[in-house]
Design a protein around this motif. Structure first.
Motif, PDB file in Angstrom:
ATOM      1  N   MET A 105      29.995  51.027  25.946  1.00 14.89           N
ATOM      2  CA  MET A 105      31.228  50.231  25.955  1.00 14.89           C
ATOM      3  C   MET A 105      31.494  49.745  27.369  1.00 14.89           C
ATOM      4  O   MET A 105      31.305  50.491  28.323  1.00 14.89           O
ATOM      5  CB  MET A 105      32.422  51.087  25.511  1.00 14.89           C
ATOM      6  N   THR A 106      31.933  48.500  27.483  1.00 13.38           N
ATOM      7  CA  THR A 106      32.326  47.943  28.776  1.00 13.38           C
ATOM      8  C   THR A 106      33.801  47.565  28.709  1.00 13.38           C
ATOM      9  O   THR A 106      34.228  46.912  27.756  1.00 13.38           O
ATOM     10  CB  THR A 106      31.441  46.735  29.125  1.00 13.38           C
ATOM     11  N   THR A 107      34.566  48.019  29.705  1.00 13.41           N
ATOM     12  CA  THR A 107      36.006  47.741  29.731  1.00 13.41           C
ATOM     13  C   THR A 107      36.282  46.420  30.435  1.00 13.41           C
ATOM     14  O   THR A 107      35.703  46.141  31.491  1.00 13.41           O
ATOM     15  CB  THR A 107      36.745  48.837  30.518  1.00 13.41           C
ATOM     16  N   MET A 108      37.206  45.634  29.857  1.00 10.10           N
ATOM     17  CA  MET A 108      37.696  44.424  30.515  1.00 10.10           C
ATOM     18  C   MET A 108      39.213  44.556  30.578  1.00 10.10           C
ATOM     19  O   MET A 108      39.856  44.639  29.529  1.00 10.10           O
ATOM     20  CB  MET A 108      37.295  43.196  29.699  1.00 10.10           C
ATOM     21  N   GLY A 109      39.750  44.621  31.785  1.00  4.53           N
ATOM     22  CA  GLY A 109      41.172  44.922  31.915  1.00  4.53           C
ATOM     23  C   GLY A 109      41.952  43.795  32.562  1.00  4.53           C
ATOM     24  O   GLY A 109      41.432  43.038  33.393  1.00  4.53           O
ATOM     25  N   GLU A 110      43.216  43.702  32.182  1.00  3.44           N
ATOM     26  CA  GLU A 110      44.094  42.692  32.785  1.00  3.44           C
ATOM     27  C   GLU A 110      44.392  43.076  34.229  1.00  3.44           C
ATOM     28  O   GLU A 110      44.623  44.248  34.544  1.00  3.44           O
ATOM     29  CB  GLU A 110      45.395  42.577  31.979  1.00  3.44           C
ATOM     30  N   VAL A 111      44.390  42.093  35.113  1.00  5.60           N
ATOM     31  CA  VAL A 111      44.693  42.292  36.533  1.00  5.60           C
ATOM     32  C   VAL A 111      46.015  41.588  36.835  1.00  5.60           C
ATOM     33  O   VAL A 111      46.196  40.427  36.463  1.00  5.60           O
ATOM     34  CB  VAL A 111      43.549  41.733  37.409  1.00  5.60           C
ATOM     35  N   LEU A 112      46.928  42.280  37.491  1.00 12.24           N
ATOM     36  CA  LEU A 112      48.226  41.675  37.806  1.00 12.24           C
ATOM     37  C   LEU A 112      48.070  40.706  38.983  1.00 12.24           C
ATOM     38  O   LEU A 112      47.542  41.081  40.035  1.00 12.24           O
ATOM     39  CB  LEU A 112      49.240  42.757  38.173  1.00 12.24           C
ATOM     40  N   PRO A 113      48.520  39.466  38.817  1.00 16.93           N
ATOM     41  CA  PRO A 113      48.464  38.522  39.938  1.00 16.93           C
ATOM     42  C   PRO A 113      49.463  38.949  41.016  1.00 16.93           C
ATOM     43  O   PRO A 113      50.624  39.216  40.718  1.00 16.93           O
ATOM     44  CB  PRO A 113      48.901  37.202  39.301  1.00 16.93           C
ATOM     45  N   LYS A 114      49.004  39.052  42.249  1.00 13.27           N
ATOM     46  CA  LYS A 114      49.861  39.476  43.367  1.00 13.27           C
ATOM     47  C   LYS A 114      49.793  38.432  44.480  1.00 13.27           C
ATOM     48  O   LYS A 114      48.712  37.909  44.782  1.00 13.27           O
ATOM     49  CB  LYS A 114      49.384  40.826  43.920  1.00 13.27           C
ATOM     50  N   TYR A 115      50.921  38.214  45.119  1.00  8.92           N
ATOM     51  CA  TYR A 115      51.007  37.237  46.206  1.00  8.92           C
ATOM     52  C   TYR A 115      49.961  37.516  47.286  1.00  8.92           C
ATOM     53  O   TYR A 115      49.327  36.619  47.820  1.00  8.92           O
ATOM     54  CB  TYR A 115      52.419  37.286  46.808  1.00  8.92           C
ATOM     55  N   GLU A 116      49.784  38.811  47.635  1.00  7.83           N
ATOM     56  CA  GLU A 116      48.909  39.134  48.773  1.00  7.83           C
ATOM     57  C   GLU A 116      47.425  38.897  48.465  1.00  7.83           C
ATOM     58  O   GLU A 116      46.612  38.775  49.385  1.00  7.83           O
ATOM     59  CB  GLU A 116      49.150  40.564  49.270  1.00  7.83           C
ATOM     60  N   ASN A 117      47.064  38.838  47.204  1.00  5.49           N
ATOM     61  CA  ASN A 117      45.681  38.489  46.871  1.00  5.49           C
ATOM     62  C   ASN A 117      45.543  36.973  46.929  1.00  5.49           C
ATOM     63  O   ASN A 117      46.175  36.248  46.163  1.00  5.49           O
ATOM     64  CB  ASN A 117      45.307  39.044  45.498  1.00  5.49           C
ATOM     65  N   HIS A 118      44.723  36.501  47.856  1.00  3.14           N
ATOM     66  CA  HIS A 118      44.757  35.066  48.127  1.00  3.14           C
ATOM     67  C   HIS A 118      43.442  34.554  48.708  1.00  3.14           C
ATOM     68  O   HIS A 118      42.574  35.348  49.097  1.00  3.14           O
ATOM     69  CB  HIS A 118      45.885  34.760  49.124  1.00  3.14           C
ATOM     70  N   VAL A 119      43.331  33.228  48.770  1.00  5.08           N
ATOM     71  CA  VAL A 119      42.254  32.578  49.515  1.00  5.08           C
ATOM     72  C   VAL A 119      42.879  31.665  50.557  1.00  5.08           C
ATOM     73  O   VAL A 119      43.995  31.170  50.366  1.00  5.08           O
ATOM     74  CB  VAL A 119      41.322  31.740  48.602  1.00  5.08           C
ATOM     75  N   ARG A 120      42.185  31.486  51.665  1.00  2.00           N
ATOM     76  CA  ARG A 120      42.624  30.521  52.669  1.00  2.00           C
ATOM     77  C   ARG A 120      41.378  29.937  53.314  1.00  2.00           C
ATOM     78  O   ARG A 120      40.270  30.435  53.090  1.00  2.00           O
ATOM     79  CB  ARG A 120      43.532  31.195  53.710  1.00  2.00           C
ATOM     80  N   ILE A 121      41.569  28.868  54.110  1.00  5.96           N
ATOM     81  CA  ILE A 121      40.419  28.255  54.768  1.00  5.96           C
ATOM     82  C   ILE A 121      40.056  29.065  56.010  1.00  5.96           C
ATOM     83  O   ILE A 121      40.920  29.449  56.787  1.00  5.96           O
ATOM     84  CB  ILE A 121      40.740  26.790  55.153  1.00  5.96           C
ATOM     85  N   ASN A 122      38.768  29.337  56.146  1.00  5.86           N
ATOM     86  CA  ASN A 122      38.257  29.962  57.364  1.00  5.86           C
ATOM     87  C   ASN A 122      37.630  28.846  58.203  1.00  5.86           C
ATOM     88  O   ASN A 122      36.512  28.402  57.927  1.00  5.86           O
ATOM     89  CB  ASN A 122      37.214  31.023  56.999  1.00  5.86           C
ATOM     90  N   LYS A 123      38.378  28.400  59.224  1.00  2.06           N
ATOM     91  CA  LYS A 123      37.936  27.224  59.996  1.00  2.06           C
ATOM     92  C   LYS A 123      36.641  27.484  60.759  1.00  2.06           C
ATOM     93  O   LYS A 123      35.951  26.557  61.170  1.00  2.06           O
ATOM     94  CB  LYS A 123      39.040  26.817  60.990  1.00  2.06           C
ATOM     95  N   ASP A 124      36.304  28.759  60.968  1.00  5.02           N
ATOM     96  CA  ASP A 124      35.114  29.099  61.761  1.00  5.02           C
ATOM     97  C   ASP A 124      33.819  29.024  60.956  1.00  5.02           C
ATOM     98  O   ASP A 124      32.739  29.128  61.518  1.00  5.02           O
ATOM     99  CB  ASP A 124      35.254  30.513  62.333  1.00  5.02           C
ATOM    100  N   VAL A 125      33.940  28.937  59.657  1.00  4.89           N
ATOM    101  CA  VAL A 125      32.723  28.943  58.828  1.00  4.89           C
ATOM    102  C   VAL A 125      32.682  27.659  58.012  1.00  4.89           C
ATOM    103  O   VAL A 125      33.660  27.288  57.367  1.00  4.89           O
ATOM    104  CB  VAL A 125      32.718  30.172  57.887  1.00  4.89           C
TER     105      VAL A 125
END
Ligand SMILES: Cc1cc2nc3c(=O)[nH]c(=O)nc-3n(C[C@H](O)[C@H](O)[C@H](O)COP(=O)(O)OP(=O)(O)OC[C@H]3O[C@@H](n4cnc5c(N)ncnc54)[C@H](O)[C@@H]3O)c2cc1C
Lengths: 184, 513
Positions: free
Chosen positions: B369-389
């Protein structure tokens, strides 16, 4: 020519082979054929089916210990080549030699310990520990677990394994899969 | 009309709009891959890495095999970063069809437990739409992909317009289902699109091209979206040719972005101008925020079945927190289960002859069996631009920060314990169990970062996937999800894209765009 076929061929009589070649008549000149207008699929051979890769990564002591470990983990049986029959030590020399640094170190350190302690029941006892998700804390035990999986997979995915299984089940042919070509 | 990306979201947008007579130009970063011409049958033992694949080539794509390595986006050409202690496994395919070229085709609807999640338990944000708004589009998307399965009439797993799978279950599957019943846990058949090759490339795009209204430009790597400084509207798209690196600009009346969740967000974040200094359509400051996915615990349990053995599988429907608040976590999880294989050698504490003997004995005996679980969306989980790469085309790369929190960990532990109870109840022997989630991203269900919402101060898009700030900008992929349940997201992406496209065409007709 493959290392393990060399012995058999040395034992065959060279004189008989030369005589057989001399008896073959030269080919007759061919009439113009439509072949120049067609393009058949030629059968080709994979490099490691025809010859041996160069051993470059492990020291000769490490390679010997790896060979013994291969025999211990995956011995031959009915319808089943051993890991050594399937050329797994040479494959792992190539594969681990290309792997990330941590994997290289795990193998080298683990094999050094086997060089020191010998490949006997006692040194392999960690392979009898039951499975845990995190894996063993001890690096040598981790090496043994990984080597077990690698050796087994490399054996079961070998040409020799496929041929033996094919013979046993009287099925022809190799297992196949769809390969995605590079598209640019 | 310019559509960015040709995967599930972009493909459905093109399919829908071209039929309504709208002229579309699709920009796709990758090449066209032809399943007939570009794949060939090979002998597996001839693979140089014996099926292991080239070591280190895809450090973040555990799904890549030696056979399909060429399908996956090159990690060196397409770099991204993450904090040292929080690896993110970003799985990308850059070719026509996107990730639908390799998807597993599981196709579930979301329910009002997701759409109205805040009403249900007070956490997070509701969607601006409900199941009733999306159901007519699900109804049309499912038959296009020939989804099969079994309707159960459950409120947490809405019924679909599907081909009925009434195949008989094997003896061990029946024992497992009975065990679940005793625990009050519902199960159903797998629900998935038929045909191993079902993708945007063969289901959605051919019809769009046939209308004569779609031009598909391949190898077009989009940099950013340009803006008319007077109106604040999107004016076009800048892209670079993947091979020649020649730059292009195409004018657009409307732009639809569907480059997959995080790539779409990256394009918007890179589209800065004096009018939109924090990224296009980011007056709320939530662009890039509320990143989530679904957590996976692969092989939560690995068991040996008792006899008689058999094959087959199914799906355990969410049962936690449906009718009452019952646990130390919010929301719920589901499982895929399957049986009839051989347990991997790592579960067998032997080597040599003894190992082979066990493998023989256990041939066909696995139940996992493989579990698939709901993840709570949180403000601190994010993406941003990394200007150095920057990527191989000089486009600034993403920095991704995503950690699972206490809710996910508590849920994974509960899922392990319940899986064990279900399997022991069926008479199976547990060989191994665990609650170790794969790293965020690995489930390939990345969602959020351009979320929709009723309140323009808290969201980027409205209920039609249209930017609150820039009316001629639509984002139709999983980045628009405010929450995601535990169901695989693609069917919902398809339905959302179809709905947004019809709305858009209607607005164009009315002259509102
Ligand atoms: C192995 C695997 C199994 C999966 N199984 C399932 C499943 O069972 N069920 C399910 O629901 N989902 C599954 N998924 C996920 C599913 O494939 C995705 O949810 C879906 O494809 C997302 O659609 P999309 O349009 O957002 O993105 P994609 O399908 O990824 O398409 C995005 C497209 O945009 C292009 N693009 C990206 N950046 C740019 C740029 N800068 N310029 C131009 N074009 C760009 C890409 O090349 C790509 O073609 C699976 C995925 C994988 C890989």
């Amino acid at each position: 020519m493959k290392r393990r076929r060399l012995l058999q061929s040395l034992m065959a009589s060279p004189a008989a082979a030369a005589a057989a070649q001399a008896a073959t008549p030269p080919p007759a000149p061919q009439a113009a054929s439509p072949a120049t207008e067609q393009f058949p699929a030629l059968k080709v051979t994979a490099a490691d089916a025809a010859t041996d890769g160069v051993i470059y990564f492990f020291s000769s002591e490490q390679f010997l210990a790896l060979t013994r470990l291969c025999e211990a983990i995956a011995p031959a049986g009915a319808n089943r080549p051993s890991a050594v029959d399937a050329d797994v030590p040479a494959f792992l020399d190539f594969f681990i030699g290309q792997s990330p640094a941590a994997t290289k170190a795990l193998y080298r350190d683990g094999l050094d310990r086997l060089v020191r302690d010998g490949v006997a029941g006692a040194s392999l006892s960690a392979l009898k520990d039951s499975w845990s998700c995190a894996g063993p804390a001890d690096a040598f035990a981790r090496f043994l677990q990984q080597a077990k999986n690698d050796i087994l997979q490399a054996t079961m995915n070998s040409r020799e394994w496929a041929a033996a299984q094919g013979r046993a089940s009287r099925r022809d042919g190799m297992p196949t899969g769809y390969f995605w070509r590079h598209v640019d | 009309m310019v559509i960015i990306g040709s995967g599930a979201g972009g493909g459905m947008a093109a399919h829908t709009l071209t039929r309504l007579g709208v002229k579309c130009l699709m920009l796709e970063a990758g090449p066209l891959f032809d399943f007939q011409k570009d794949r060939s049958l090979v002998n597996l033992p001839d693979l140089p890495y014996r099926g292991f694949g080239q070591p280190g080539r895809f450090p973040h794509v555990v799904q890549a095999s030696e056979l399909d390595a060429e399908a996956w986006a090159d990690e060196q050409q397409n770099p991204y970063t993450y904090p040292k202690d929080a690896p993110y496994y970003w799985v990308r395919i850059r070719m026509v069809g996107g990730k639908t070229m390799r998807w597993g085709r599981a196709s579930w609807r979301l329910s009002d437990l997701e759409f109205a999640c805040k009403d249900h338990d007070g956490e997070g944000e509701n969607w601006p739409i409900r199941l009733a708004d999306l159901a007519p589009y699900y109804d049309r998307a499912e038959p296009m992909f020939n989804v099969t399965g079994r309707n159960e009439g459950l409120r947490q797993l809405p019924d679909g317009k599907i081909l009925v799978d009434d195949s008989a279950d094997s003896a061990p599957v029946r024992r497992f289902i009975d065990s679940c019943k005793k625990l009050g846990v519902p199960t159903t058949k797998p629900r998935r699109a038929t045909g191993t090759l079902a993708s945007s490339t063969n289901v959605l795009l051919p019809g769009a091209i046939e209308t004569g209204n779609l031009q598909l430009v391949t190898n077009a790597v989009v940099r950013d979206i340009t803006v008319d400084p007077n109106t604040g509207r999107a004016s076009g798209v800048r892209f670079v040719d993947r091979h020649s690196k020649r730059d292009y600009h195409v004018k657009a009346r409307t732009v639809i972005v569907s480059a997959s969740a995080l790539e779409s967000c990256r394009i918007l974040l890179n589209s800065t101008s004096p009018r939109y200094p924090k990224g296009l359509g980011n007056s709320s400051g939530t662009l890039g925020r509320y990143l989530f996915d679904q957590f996976y615990v692969k092989n939560t349990v690995m068991c040996e079945m008792n006899s008689p053995r058999g094959r087959g599988g199914g799906y355990v429907v969410r049962f936690r927190n449906v009718d009452k608040r019952e646990k130390n976590f919010l929301r719920g999880y589901t499982y895929d289960f399957g049986c009839g294989g051989t347990p991997p050698a790592r579960y067998i504490p032997h080597y040599g002859e003894a190992l082979y003997k066990e493998l023989d004995r256990l041939r066909g005996a696995s139940f996992s069996m493989t579990t698939m679980g709901e993840v709570l969306p949180k403000y601190e989980n994010h993406v941003r631009i990394n200007k150095d790469v920057k990527d191989a085309w000089g486009i600034p790369a993403l920095h991704i920060e995503h950690k699972y929190g206490a809710n996910e960990h508590a849920m994974a532990k509960d899922a392990m314990e319940m899986a064990e109870a279900m399997c022991t109840g069926a008479g199976f022997t547990i060989l191994g169990r665990h609650a170790q989630m794969v790293p965020p991203g690995e489930s390939i269900h990345e969602l959020g970062t351009v979320r929709m919402g009723a309140d323009p101060k808290k969201s980027v898009l409205n209920g039609y996937n249209q930017s609150h700030d820039v009316k001629n900008l639509f984002v139709v992929d999983g980045s628009s999800f405010p929450s995601g349940g535990a169901q695989n997201p693609t069917l919902t992406i398809l339905a959302l894209s179809m709905r947004a496209s019809e709305y858009l065409a209607d607005q164009m007709k009315k002259g509102a765009l």
